[in-house]
Structures are given as C-alpha cells and as structure tokens.
Design an enzyme around this catalytic site. Structure first.
Site, PDB file in Angstrom:
ATOM      1  N   ILE A 123       4.386  21.062   0.545  1.00 10.85           N
ATOM      2  CA  ILE A 123       3.262  20.162   0.029  1.00 10.85           C
ATOM      3  C   ILE A 123       2.574  20.857  -1.137  1.00 10.85           C
ATOM      4  O   ILE A 123       1.907  21.964  -0.625  1.00 10.85           O
ATOM      5  CB  ILE A 123       2.374  19.458   1.013  1.00 10.85           C
ATOM      6  CG1 ILE A 123       2.990  18.426   1.957  1.00 10.85           C
ATOM      7  CG2 ILE A 123       1.265  18.663  -0.151  1.00 10.85           C
ATOM      8  CD1 ILE A 123       2.652  18.280   3.197  1.00 10.85           C
ATOM      9  N   ASP A 127      -0.838  30.304  -7.370  1.00 13.53           N
ATOM     10  CA  ASP A 127      -1.118  29.537  -8.857  1.00 13.53           C
ATOM     11  C   ASP A 127       0.181  29.215  -9.320  1.00 13.53           C
ATOM     12  O   ASP A 127       0.870  30.031  -9.652  1.00 13.53           O
ATOM     13  CB  ASP A 127      -2.164  30.499  -9.526  1.00 13.53           C
ATOM     14  CG  ASP A 127      -2.175  29.755 -11.093  1.00 13.53           C
ATOM     15  OD1 ASP A 127      -1.745  28.797 -11.262  1.00 13.53           O
ATOM     16  OD2 ASP A 127      -3.167  30.036 -11.785  1.00 13.53           O
ATOM     17  N   ASN A 175       2.966  17.448  -5.565  1.00 10.55           N
ATOM     18  CA  ASN A 175       1.858  16.635  -5.545  1.00 10.55           C
ATOM     19  C   ASN A 175       0.697  17.227  -6.354  1.00 10.55           C
ATOM     20  O   ASN A 175       0.043  16.841  -7.043  1.00 10.55           O
ATOM     21  CB  ASN A 175       1.222  16.462  -4.337  1.00 10.55           C
ATOM     22  CG  ASN A 175      -0.288  16.069  -4.233  1.00 10.55           C
ATOM     23  OD1 ASN A 175      -0.460  14.851  -4.676  1.00 10.55           O
ATOM     24  ND2 ASN A 175      -0.991  16.909  -4.122  1.00 10.55           N
ATOM     25  N   TYR A 199      -2.199  14.350 -20.242  1.00  8.29           N
ATOM     26  CA  TYR A 199      -2.122  13.982 -19.136  1.00  8.29           C
ATOM     27  C   TYR A 199      -0.924  12.930 -19.031  1.00  8.29           C
ATOM     28  O   TYR A 199      -0.179  13.112 -18.151  1.00  8.29           O
ATOM     29  CB  TYR A 199      -3.526  13.701 -18.229  1.00  8.29           C
ATOM     30  CG  TYR A 199      -3.149  13.182 -16.744  1.00  8.29           C
ATOM     31  CD1 TYR A 199      -2.793  14.087 -15.917  1.00  8.29           C
ATOM     32  CD2 TYR A 199      -3.481  11.799 -16.573  1.00  8.29           C
ATOM     33  CE1 TYR A 199      -2.596  13.823 -14.400  1.00  8.29           C
ATOM     34  CE2 TYR A 199      -3.190  11.534 -15.277  1.00  8.29           C
ATOM     35  CZ  TYR A 199      -2.980  12.495 -14.275  1.00  8.29           C
ATOM     36  OH  TYR A 199      -2.588  11.934 -12.983  1.00  8.29           O
ATOM     37  N   LYS A 255       2.981  12.951 -17.046  1.00  8.62           N
ATOM     38  CA  LYS A 255       3.227  11.873 -16.151  1.00  8.62           C
ATOM     39  C   LYS A 255       4.302  10.910 -16.295  1.00  8.62           C
ATOM     40  O   LYS A 255       5.081  10.629 -15.651  1.00  8.62           O
ATOM     41  CB  LYS A 255       1.994  11.040 -15.493  1.00  8.62           C
ATOM     42  CG  LYS A 255       1.081  12.013 -14.899  1.00  8.62           C
ATOM     43  CD  LYS A 255       1.445  12.671 -13.688  1.00  8.62           C
ATOM     44  CE  LYS A 255       0.432  13.494 -13.057  1.00  8.62           C
ATOM     45  NZ  LYS A 255       0.887  14.255 -11.679  1.00  8.62           N
ATOM     46  N   VAL A 299      -7.912   7.229  -7.678  1.00 11.23           N
ATOM     47  CA  VAL A 299      -8.074   7.510  -6.363  1.00 11.23           C
ATOM     48  C   VAL A 299      -9.432   8.634  -6.188  1.00 11.23           C
ATOM     49  O   VAL A 299      -9.366   9.457  -7.128  1.00 11.23           O
ATOM     50  CB  VAL A 299      -6.832   8.414  -5.705  1.00 11.23           C
ATOM     51  CG1 VAL A 299      -7.134   8.348  -4.236  1.00 11.23           C
ATOM     52  CG2 VAL A 299      -5.584   7.685  -6.134  1.00 11.23           C
TER      53      VAL A 299
HETATM   54  N1  LIG Z   1      -7.114  11.062  -8.215  1.00 10.58           N
HETATM   55  C1  LIG Z   1      -6.565  10.118  -8.938  1.00 10.58           C
HETATM   56  O1  LIG Z   1      -7.271   9.333  -9.582  1.00 10.58           O
HETATM   57  C2  LIG Z   1      -4.920  10.230  -9.331  1.00 10.58           C
HETATM   58  C3  LIG Z   1      -4.377   9.211  -9.892  1.00 10.58           C
HETATM   59  C4  LIG Z   1      -2.942   9.063 -10.394  1.00 10.58           C
HETATM   60  C5  LIG Z   1      -2.143  10.380  -9.965  1.00 10.58           C
HETATM   61  N2  LIG Z   1      -3.007  11.400  -9.457  1.00 10.58           N
HETATM   62  C6  LIG Z   1      -1.845  12.734  -9.216  1.00 10.58           C
HETATM   63  O2  LIG Z   1      -2.127  12.911  -7.902  1.00 10.58           O
HETATM   64  C7  LIG Z   1      -2.040  14.197  -7.580  1.00 10.58           C
HETATM   65  C8  LIG Z   1      -2.802  14.777  -6.752  1.00 10.58           C
HETATM   66  O3  LIG Z   1      -4.173  14.710  -7.193  1.00 10.58           O
HETATM   67  P1  LIG Z   1      -5.490  14.786  -6.363  1.00 10.58           P
HETATM   68  O4  LIG Z   1      -6.148  13.262  -6.911  1.00 10.58           O
HETATM   69  O5  LIG Z   1      -5.355  14.651  -5.021  1.00 10.58           O
HETATM   70  O6  LIG Z   1      -6.359  15.704  -7.270  1.00 10.58           O
HETATM   71  P2  LIG Z   1      -7.316  16.994  -6.611  1.00 10.58           P
HETATM   72  O7  LIG Z   1      -8.154  16.650  -5.432  1.00 10.58           O
HETATM   73  O8  LIG Z   1      -7.683  17.518  -7.729  1.00 10.58           O
HETATM   74  O9  LIG Z   1      -6.132  17.922  -6.059  1.00 10.58           O
HETATM   75  C9  LIG Z   1      -5.329  18.675  -6.963  1.00 10.58           C
HETATM   76  C10 LIG Z   1      -4.376  19.712  -5.774  1.00 10.58           C
HETATM   77  O10 LIG Z   1      -3.781  20.498  -6.931  1.00 10.58           O
HETATM   78  C11 LIG Z   1      -4.044  21.811  -6.511  1.00 10.58           C
HETATM   79  N3  LIG Z   1      -3.832  22.630  -7.961  1.00 10.58           N
HETATM   80  C12 LIG Z   1      -4.365  22.468  -8.819  1.00 10.58           C
HETATM   81  N4  LIG Z   1      -4.208  23.429  -9.792  1.00 10.58           N
HETATM   82  C13 LIG Z   1      -3.372  24.181  -9.177  1.00 10.58           C
HETATM   83  C14 LIG Z   1      -2.344  25.407  -9.403  1.00 10.58           C
HETATM   84  N5  LIG Z   1      -2.730  26.056 -10.748  1.00 10.58           N
HETATM   85  N6  LIG Z   1      -1.535  26.007  -8.672  1.00 10.58           N
HETATM   86  C15 LIG Z   1      -1.663  25.342  -7.382  1.00 10.58           C
HETATM   87  N7  LIG Z   1      -2.314  24.205  -7.021  1.00 10.58           N
HETATM   88  C16 LIG Z   1      -3.147  23.684  -7.688  1.00 10.58           C
HETATM   89  C17 LIG Z   1      -5.503  21.906  -5.992  1.00 10.58           C
HETATM   90  O11 LIG Z   1      -5.652  23.145  -5.282  1.00 10.58           O
HETATM   91  P3  LIG Z   1      -6.404  24.504  -5.703  1.00 10.58           P
HETATM   92  O12 LIG Z   1      -7.717  24.016  -6.609  1.00 10.58           O
HETATM   93  O13 LIG Z   1      -6.872  25.041  -4.324  1.00 10.58           O
HETATM   94  O14 LIG Z   1      -5.273  25.459  -6.300  1.00 10.58           O
HETATM   95  C18 LIG Z   1      -5.782  20.428  -5.306  1.00 10.58           C
HETATM   96  O15 LIG Z   1      -4.880  20.943  -3.981  1.00 10.58           O
HETATM   97  C19 LIG Z   1      -1.929  15.024  -9.063  1.00 10.58           C
HETATM   98  O16 LIG Z   1      -0.566  15.085  -9.395  1.00 10.58           O
HETATM   99  C20 LIG Z   1      -2.578  13.930  -9.965  1.00 10.58           C
HETATM  100  O17 LIG Z   1      -1.956  13.903 -11.276  1.00 10.58           O
HETATM  101  C21 LIG Z   1      -4.350  11.403  -9.169  1.00 10.58           C
END
Ligand SMILES: NC(=O)c1ccc[n+]([C@@H]2O[C@H](COP(=O)([O-])OP(=O)(O)OC[C@H]3O[C@@H](n4cnc5c(N)ncnc54)[C@H](OP(=O)(O)O)[C@@H]3O)[C@@H](O)[C@H]2O)c1
Length: 268
Positions: A12, A66, A93, A158, A162, A191
């Site tokens: 994951i 990263d 993810n 963004y 997607k 979310v």
């Molecule tokens: N939340 C929403 O409203 C929403 C809606 C539609 C789709 N999504 C999608 O859902 C997915 C998960 O997002 P989330 O909402 O859970 O966001 P989140 O809480 O910001 O989590 C993002 C995750 O990605 C990791 N990440 C970010 N940059 C990274 C890098 N350079 N290398 C490795 N890991 C990295 C972060 O961990 P670290 O910072 O520790 O690296 C964190 O674990 C994303 O693809 C997002 O586009 C989210």
C-alpha cells in the site's frame, strides 16, 4: 456480499495517513504480509505496531520512500525481492493535490503531483505486475478520484492526473483479463484526510468546494472499494452522493460540463 478474496502480500502506497492507513487496517485480516510505503517512517511504524497487536500473524514491512524519486522506487522493488515480500495486491493510493490557479502554482509541487499521481503509480504497476502474472494471482487497486471525470478549474493538474489514472486502469484491466488479474479504479469524492490541508497553498485559502456536503468517511470509502474488488468491478464511486454525481456527470454533454465548471465558485 461477495466472498472476501485473500492475498499473500499487499503493498500500500501512502500508508502513513488517510485512505492508505485505512486500506492497511482493513486489508490486514485478509493477507499474510503487508508492505507499508510513505515518507514518514514514524507514522508507518506506529501503524505497523497497531496491526501487529490486532493481527499478530501478519508480517509487516515498513518502507520509507519518496515515491516521486525514480531511484527510491527502484530500491523499493529490489528490497521487496530481497526480503521476499512479493505483492500480489498493489494498492496505488499515494496522491497529492494542489488547490489554486495553475499559473500561480509552485512548479516543484506540480512536478511532485505528476511524479506521484502518474509516474510512481505507473512505474510500480509495471514493476510488480510480472510476478502476479507468473503466479497467476493478483490484483491492482488504483486510487483515482471523482475529479477524474471533470476538467476542474483550480485543480486542473490534479484532475488531469486522475483522468490518467482512471483511463490507465480501465485499459490495463482489459489487458489483464486473460491473466485473471482485476484492476479497480477507486473514485472517491471528498474524504476528510490530510489531503485538503496538503493541497492548500500555505495558510491562506478556503476549503476545497464540496468538502462539507459530499464528505464520505474514509472507512466507508475503503470498505466499498474492497467489496468492489471482490466483485471484480472496474470502478467504484464510494458513497451514494458521489455515485449519483458520477452518473450525472457521465450523462452530461461536454458543453454542459463546460458551462457548469465555468459557473463553479472559484478559489479567488
Ligand atoms: N481525500 C480526498 O478528498 C480524496 C478524494 C478523491 C481522491 N483522493 C485520493 O486518495 C488518495 C489518498 O489520499 P488521502 O486523502 O488519503 O490523502 P492524505 O491523507 O494526504 O494521504 C496521502 C498519502 O500519500 C503519501 N505521500 C504523499 N507524497 C508522497 C511521496 N512523495 N512519496 C510517498 N508517499 C507520499 C503521504 O505520506 P507521507 O507524507 O508520509 O509521504 C500519505 O500517506 C490520493 O491518491 C488522493 O488523490 C482523495
């Protein structure tokens, strides 16, 4: 409800927070091994500890990287082979947004978004699929977004990344059909996670539109995603309002979408 499919090893990305953390917690009961990847190692270790308490039989491999760095991705794949954590479930993810006008955006952040949302997802899929095909078992979950259906002002790059994820997932799913490897595109609406905070530029700026009325809990998003995977569906829009919005968008001609997007409240 379909029977939950079990996997030997799930990887994951973005497991340190939000949906990735939730995927790890919900998948732990149906895997032998888990690989948790993100940059913040402390958070990954805390999650690994929680999983160890809840599911003592599951082996957890924490890998801080990263994923925008191609070298770090290569190292990850090499280490998986060395440690014999060969994923038969890949959950792409990790993702990043940037909320605001394209032209005033910071190029480094835009490049990270392209690198993480598109390149890392594609690279890991390319690196890990051959082993799944060889063993004749596996699955890929790509976390896309409802935004993949729309050209979104203030989230232009963004939404485009997607759109790539959804399109790539659909095409890959057809290519992998003969190997029995399902590919699922998960397309959530808003979310509550760290996503909004990370997408904002600095301290100023309003919350992204739709976050109050459309919000779906992350546990529900992941639960619906896993049911969709077990049911071998191509896409899922978790939450009733998100699913209804997706149906509506799909029914609208592009001229109507342009009109609606033009009338949508802008960030500034
Ligand atoms: N939340 C929403 O409203 C929403 C809606 C539609 C789709 N999504 C999608 O859902 C997915 C998960 O997002 P989330 O909402 O859970 O966001 P989140 O809480 O910001 O989590 C993002 C995750 O990605 C990791 N990440 C970010 N940059 C990274 C890098 N350079 N290398 C490795 N890991 C990295 C972060 O961990 P670290 O910072 O520790 O690296 C964190 O674990 C994303 O693809 C997002 O586009 C989210």
């Amino acid at each position: 409800m379909p029977q939950p499919v079990c996997y030997s090893c799930a990887l994951i990305t973005g497991a340190s927070a939000g949906l990735g953390e939730e995927f790890a917690l919900q998948l732990a009961s149906r895997v032998d091994k888990l690989v948790l990847v993100a940059r913040r190692e402390t958070l990954l270790r805390q999650l690994s500890e929680r999983i160890r308490v809840l599911h003592p039989a599951v082996e957890v491999y924490v890998y801080a990287a990263d994923l925008t760095d191609p070298g770090e991705r290569e190292d990850l794949v090499e280490n998986l082979i060395l440690r014999r954590f060969i994923p038969d479930l890949l959950v792409n993810n990790a993702g990043l947004g940037d909320y605001g006008e394209f032209v005033t955006g910071d190029w480094t952040k835009i490049r990270s978004m392209l690198g993480l949302n598109i390149e890392a997802l594609t690279h890991l899929t390319h690196a890990l699929l051959p082993a799944m095909i060889r063993c004749g078992h596996g699955a890929v979950i790509n976390v896309s977004s409802l935004a993949s259906l729309l050209p979104l002002p203030d989230l232009a790059v963004y939404a485009a990344t997607k759109a790539y994820v959804t399109s790539f997932s659909e095409a890959l799913r057809i290519e992998l059909k003969e190997h029995g490897i399902p590919v699922l595109a998960v397309c959530p609406g808003p979310v509550h996670t760290e996503f909004g905070q990370v997408a904002r530029r600095g301290r100023e700026g309003r919350e992204m539109p739709g976050h109050r009325c459309f919000n779906v809990p992350k546990a529900q998003v992941v639960a619906e995603a896993l049911v969709a995977l077990d049911s071998n569906r191509a896409r899922v829009y978790p939450g009733l309002k998100t699913a209804a919005a997706a149906l509506l968008i799909a029914a609208l001609p592009i001229v109507a979408i342009r009109l609606v997007m033009g009338l949508r409240p802008r960030k500034s």
